[in-house]
Design a protein around this motif. Structure first.
Motif, PDB file in Angstrom:
ATOM      1  N   GLY A  80       0.819  -1.213   0.000  1.00 19.67           N
ATOM      2  CA  GLY A  80       0.000   0.000   0.000  1.00 19.67           C
ATOM      3  C   GLY A  80       0.847   1.255   0.000  1.00 19.67           C
ATOM      4  O   GLY A  80       0.562   2.213  -0.730  1.00 19.67           O
ATOM      5  N   ASN A  81       1.911   1.264   0.811  1.00 13.16           N
ATOM      6  CA  ASN A  81       2.810   2.422   0.826  1.00 13.16           C
ATOM      7  C   ASN A  81       3.440   2.645  -0.532  1.00 13.16           C
ATOM      8  O   ASN A  81       3.635   3.789  -0.975  1.00 13.16           O
ATOM      9  N   GLY A  82       3.794   1.553  -1.208  1.00 11.18           N
ATOM     10  CA  GLY A  82       4.361   1.668  -2.544  1.00 11.18           C
ATOM     11  C   GLY A  82       3.377   2.291  -3.519  1.00 11.18           C
ATOM     12  O   GLY A  82       3.750   3.119  -4.365  1.00 11.18           O
ATOM     13  N   ARG A  83       2.112   1.903  -3.410  1.00 13.08           N
ATOM     14  CA  ARG A  83       1.092   2.485  -4.286  1.00 13.08           C
ATOM     15  C   ARG A  83       0.870   3.963  -3.955  1.00 13.08           C
ATOM     16  O   ARG A  83       0.594   4.765  -4.852  1.00 13.08           O
ATOM     17  N   ILE A  84       1.002   4.316  -2.677  1.00  9.65           N
ATOM     18  CA  ILE A  84       0.883   5.728  -2.292  1.00  9.65           C
ATOM     19  C   ILE A  84       1.969   6.543  -2.986  1.00  9.65           C
ATOM     20  O   ILE A  84       1.711   7.628  -3.527  1.00  9.65           O
ATOM     21  N   ARG A  85       3.201   6.041  -2.971  1.00 10.11           N
ATOM     22  CA  ARG A  85       4.298   6.765  -3.612  1.00 10.11           C
ATOM     23  C   ARG A  85       4.057   6.936  -5.107  1.00 10.11           C
ATOM     24  O   ARG A  85       4.467   7.936  -5.695  1.00 10.11           O
ATOM     25  N   TYR A 118      -5.279   8.357   4.697  1.00 13.58           N
ATOM     26  CA  TYR A 118      -4.486   9.282   3.877  1.00 13.58           C
ATOM     27  C   TYR A 118      -4.833   9.123   2.401  1.00 13.58           C
ATOM     28  O   TYR A 118      -5.020  10.115   1.675  1.00 13.58           O
ATOM     29  N   ALA A 119      -4.932   7.870   1.923  1.00 13.00           N
ATOM     30  CA  ALA A 119      -5.264   7.623   0.520  1.00 13.00           C
ATOM     31  C   ALA A 119      -6.666   8.144   0.200  1.00 13.00           C
ATOM     32  O   ALA A 119      -6.900   8.753  -0.857  1.00 13.00           O
ATOM     33  N   LEU A 120      -7.610   7.910   1.109  1.00 12.86           N
ATOM     34  CA  LEU A 120      -8.969   8.407   0.905  1.00 12.86           C
ATOM     35  C   LEU A 120      -9.003   9.929   0.875  1.00 12.86           C
ATOM     36  O   LEU A 120      -9.768  10.537   0.107  1.00 12.86           O
ATOM     37  N   LEU A 121      -8.181  10.557   1.695  1.00 13.27           N
ATOM     38  CA  LEU A 121      -8.098  12.016   1.717  1.00 13.27           C
ATOM     39  C   LEU A 121      -7.633  12.551   0.364  1.00 13.27           C
ATOM     40  O   LEU A 121      -8.157  13.554  -0.139  1.00 13.27           O
ATOM     41  N   GLN A 122      -6.647  11.874  -0.239  1.00 13.96           N
ATOM     42  CA  GLN A 122      -6.154  12.303  -1.551  1.00 13.96           C
ATOM     43  C   GLN A 122      -7.220  12.148  -2.626  1.00 13.96           C
ATOM     44  O   GLN A 122      -7.230  12.894  -3.613  1.00 13.96           O
ATOM     45  N   LEU A 123      -8.118  11.178  -2.440  1.00 16.04           N
ATOM     46  CA  LEU A 123      -9.206  10.953  -3.399  1.00 16.04           C
ATOM     47  C   LEU A 123     -10.431  11.818  -3.099  1.00 16.04           C
ATOM     48  O   LEU A 123     -11.461  11.679  -3.754  1.00 16.04           O
ATOM     49  N   ARG A 146       1.160   7.340  -6.383  1.00 15.55           N
ATOM     50  CA  ARG A 146      -0.100   8.075  -6.487  1.00 15.55           C
ATOM     51  C   ARG A 146      -1.242   7.202  -7.015  1.00 15.55           C
ATOM     52  O   ARG A 146      -2.178   7.694  -7.641  1.00 15.55           O
ATOM     53  N   LYS A 147      -1.156   5.909  -6.761  1.00 19.25           N
ATOM     54  CA  LYS A 147      -2.212   4.970  -7.161  1.00 19.25           C
ATOM     55  C   LYS A 147      -3.063   4.684  -5.924  1.00 19.25           C
ATOM     56  O   LYS A 147      -2.961   3.635  -5.292  1.00 19.25           O
ATOM     57  N   TYR A 148      -3.902   5.644  -5.585  1.00 18.90           N
ATOM     58  CA  TYR A 148      -4.573   5.630  -4.291  1.00 18.90           C
ATOM     59  C   TYR A 148      -5.637   4.536  -4.171  1.00 18.90           C
ATOM     60  O   TYR A 148      -5.809   3.971  -3.094  1.00 18.90           O
ATOM     61  N   GLU A 149      -6.350   4.246  -5.244  1.00 19.94           N
ATOM     62  CA  GLU A 149      -7.345   3.174  -5.184  1.00 19.94           C
ATOM     63  C   GLU A 149      -6.667   1.835  -4.901  1.00 19.94           C
ATOM     64  O   GLU A 149      -7.153   1.041  -4.078  1.00 19.94           O
ATOM     65  N   GLU A 150      -5.539   1.580  -5.586  1.00 22.13           N
ATOM     66  CA  GLU A 150      -4.803   0.339  -5.352  1.00 22.13           C
ATOM     67  C   GLU A 150      -4.230   0.316  -3.933  1.00 22.13           C
ATOM     68  O   GLU A 150      -4.161  -0.738  -3.292  1.00 22.13           O
ATOM     69  N   ALA A 151      -3.808   1.482  -3.448  1.00 19.75           N
ATOM     70  CA  ALA A 151      -3.292   1.569  -2.080  1.00 19.75           C
ATOM     71  C   ALA A 151      -4.368   1.194  -1.074  1.00 19.75           C
ATOM     72  O   ALA A 151      -4.115   0.433  -0.128  1.00 19.75           O
ATOM     73  N   ILE A 152      -5.575   1.718  -1.266  1.00 15.48           N
ATOM     74  CA  ILE A 152      -6.684   1.411  -0.358  1.00 15.48           C
ATOM     75  C   ILE A 152      -6.967  -0.088  -0.351  1.00 15.48           C
ATOM     76  O   ILE A 152      -7.181  -0.693   0.714  1.00 15.48           O
ATOM     77  N   ALA A 153      -6.951  -0.705  -1.531  1.00 15.60           N
ATOM     78  CA  ALA A 153      -7.183  -2.151  -1.614  1.00 15.60           C
ATOM     79  C   ALA A 153      -6.132  -2.927  -0.833  1.00 15.60           C
ATOM     80  O   ALA A 153      -6.447  -3.910  -0.135  1.00 15.60           O
ATOM     81  N   ALA A 154      -4.876  -2.487  -0.926  1.00 14.66           N
ATOM     82  CA  ALA A 154      -3.799  -3.158  -0.188  1.00 14.66           C
ATOM     83  C   ALA A 154      -3.963  -2.972   1.314  1.00 14.66           C
ATOM     84  O   ALA A 154      -3.797  -3.920   2.098  1.00 14.66           O
ATOM     85  N   PHE A 155      -4.302  -1.754   1.750  1.00 18.97           N
ATOM     86  CA  PHE A 155      -4.496  -1.510   3.179  1.00 18.97           C
ATOM     87  C   PHE A 155      -5.696  -2.297   3.709  1.00 18.97           C
ATOM     88  O   PHE A 155      -5.683  -2.767   4.850  1.00 18.97           O
TER      89      PHE A 155
END
Length: 471
Positions: free
Chosen positions: A249-254, A284-289, A256-265
């Motif tokens: 998830g952290n990797g997806r955050i870096r 944090y990812a939801l905030l960016q979206l 900027r793939k926030y939907e994929e990050a949320i799925a990982a978290f």
């Protein structure tokens, strides 16, 4: 020789760890204490944000051709750093650590190469080659290419629009560098010759570096396969399932793939429901979206599990502020400031919300706490100036505005607030002078605010004011 290949690879991995530790420790000193919770201060390579990019990929590049591409830095939350100076220092810390390693290795070489260690004579060319690699990577890392430390040093001082563009490009910077090194021979040769020259200045003979490179290459390919197998095995054996999903998830955050990050978290949370860091990063990812209510719910879970999680309280406040639940936002910022009293942004944001409720004295007290921690943030001085103006403390408001302008002369509201104070004091000349500066910075914002601002009622009849607002 196998010994040379092993020595260089192990030495290089240790130096990368120190490089990443340099970023982390300076970030910790500068205000991002989350690096401690993430394990970045332990010198444990398995704790870095992306094991493959930070350690495995540099090793693979090294084994393929002796080109030590730098690994990804540890995940630093730059919002928590106290100033632009700290942001630059965090980026500079990695290369500085590499310089320190090169110096220590050079001292070892200079004092040790004369010792009669016949059975270990291979170690000196190996050490010479490792020193060359350290010098090379310092030069490489200091290039002003987005994604590298050299650009990170200057980035905080660039205009915001350039910073935003560079962040979008930053994730591709390492690939651009790879292309330059492998396919643009003059560029590669320039870096190599520069590293050779500096190595010779340090007293490392070029012949010894060349010998070390040749001995290293004899076993490089075999060691490459072994290193990859070991890295994969260590990765699989040491990471718990929820940690793997969290790091993904952290990797997806870096990226900027926030939907994929949320799925990982979400996967991490399914495995370990009381994992506050996963809830926080999900927020944090939801905030960016811009999914603010969902972000608030995620932060609520994070602080429920870990009540002292000041980062979650602070970001919760941001989300609440955006949806205009301002009283709840005040509570969140107060909690963040209570838990982490040296985090100036919590005090600043608290002041902004208190100002909104016309609790000006309390707002000024919050701004003063923020300024005590971070005296060079022009926005804090500007908002403090506005609060003082509402309290009719016009001389103090002017002084605060001047502080802001000294730090950042391009801040619209710093000039505008000063103009308001001068107008209230009846000083038409200075009010117009400051209004003209504000209008130069943002004519539309100036007209929008000045036309309805009661602070200028006493000077609206002046021709200069009417001309400035276009009436």
């Amino acid at each position: 020789m196998l010994q040379v290949a092993v020595f260089v690879c192990v030495g290089w991995l240790l130096s990368v760890c120190l490089h990443e530790f340099g970023h982390a420790i300076v970030a910790y000193w500068g205000g991002d204490t989350s690096v401690k919770d993430k394990g970045y201060l332990t010198l444990n390579p398995l704790k870095y944000t992306d094991f493959n990019l930070s350690l495995v990929m540099p090793l693979i590049f090294l084994l393929l051709g002796g080109i030590p591409l730098p690994g990804a830095a540890v995940y630093i939350d730059h919002r928590r750093l106290r100033s632009r100076w700290w942001k630059s220092a965090v980026s500079a810390a990695g290369p500085f650590a590499s310089i320190l390693v090169a110096v220590l290795l050079t001292i070892s070489f200079r004092f040790g190469s004369s010792l009669p260690l016949v059975e270990y004579r291979w170690i000196w060319p190996a050490l010479a080659f490792l020193i060359y690699l350290e010098v090379y990577v310092v030069i490489l890392n200091l290039l002003p290419i987005p994604g590298l430390d050299g650009y990170g040093i200057i980035d905080p001082w660039l205009p915001p629009e350039i910073q935003e563009r560079s962040r979008k490009f930053g994730q591709y910077g390492i690939f651009v560098l790879f292309v330059l090194l492998w396919f643009v021979e003059p560029f590669n040769r320039l870096l190599g010759e520069g590293a050779f020259s500096i190595s010779q200045m340090l007293g490392i003979p070029s012949q010894m570096v060349g010998m070390g490179y040749r001995l290293f290459n004899e076993w490089a390919k075999v060691l490459l396969v072994v290193a990859i197998v070991i890295a994969i095995a260590v990765r699989q054996l040491t990471k718990k399932p929820h940690e793997k999903w969290y790091e993904q998830g952290n990797g997806r955050i870096r990226g900027r793939k926030y939907e994929e990050a949320i799925a990982a978290f979400d996967q991490a949370i399914r495995v370990k429901s009381d994992f506050p860091e996963a809830w926080y990063m999900r927020g944090y990812a939801l905030l960016q979206l811009q999914r603010y209510e969902d972000a608030i719910a995620a932060y609520d879970k994070a602080v429920e599990i870990k009540p002292e999680y000041w980062e979650a309280w602070y970001d919760r406040g941001i989300a609440l502020e955006i949806v205009q639940r301002r009283e709840d936002a005040i509570y969140s910022y107060e909690k963040a400031a209570q838990i982490k009293p040296d985090f100036h942004l919590a005090w600043y944001k608290l002041g902004v919300q208190l100002n909104h409720f016309q609790r000006y004295e309390e707002a000024i007290a919050a701004y003063d706490k923020a300024i005590e921690i971070q005296p060079y943030d022009a926005n804090i001085w500007t908002d403090r100036s506005a609060a003082l103006g509402y309290l009719k403390r016009y001389d103090d408001a002017i002084a605060a505005g001047e502080k802001a302008i000294k730090i950042n002369p391009k801040l619209f509201f710093a000039w505008y607030n000063k103009a308001c104070a001068y107008a209230e004091l009846g000083n038409v000349e200075l009010a117009m002078e400051n209004l003209q500066m504000a209008a130069k910075l943002d004519a539309e914002k100036f007209k929008e605010n000045a036309k309805k601002d009661p602070s200028f009622d006493s000077i609206r009849h002046h021709q200069a004011f009417s001309k400035l607002i276009g009436e």
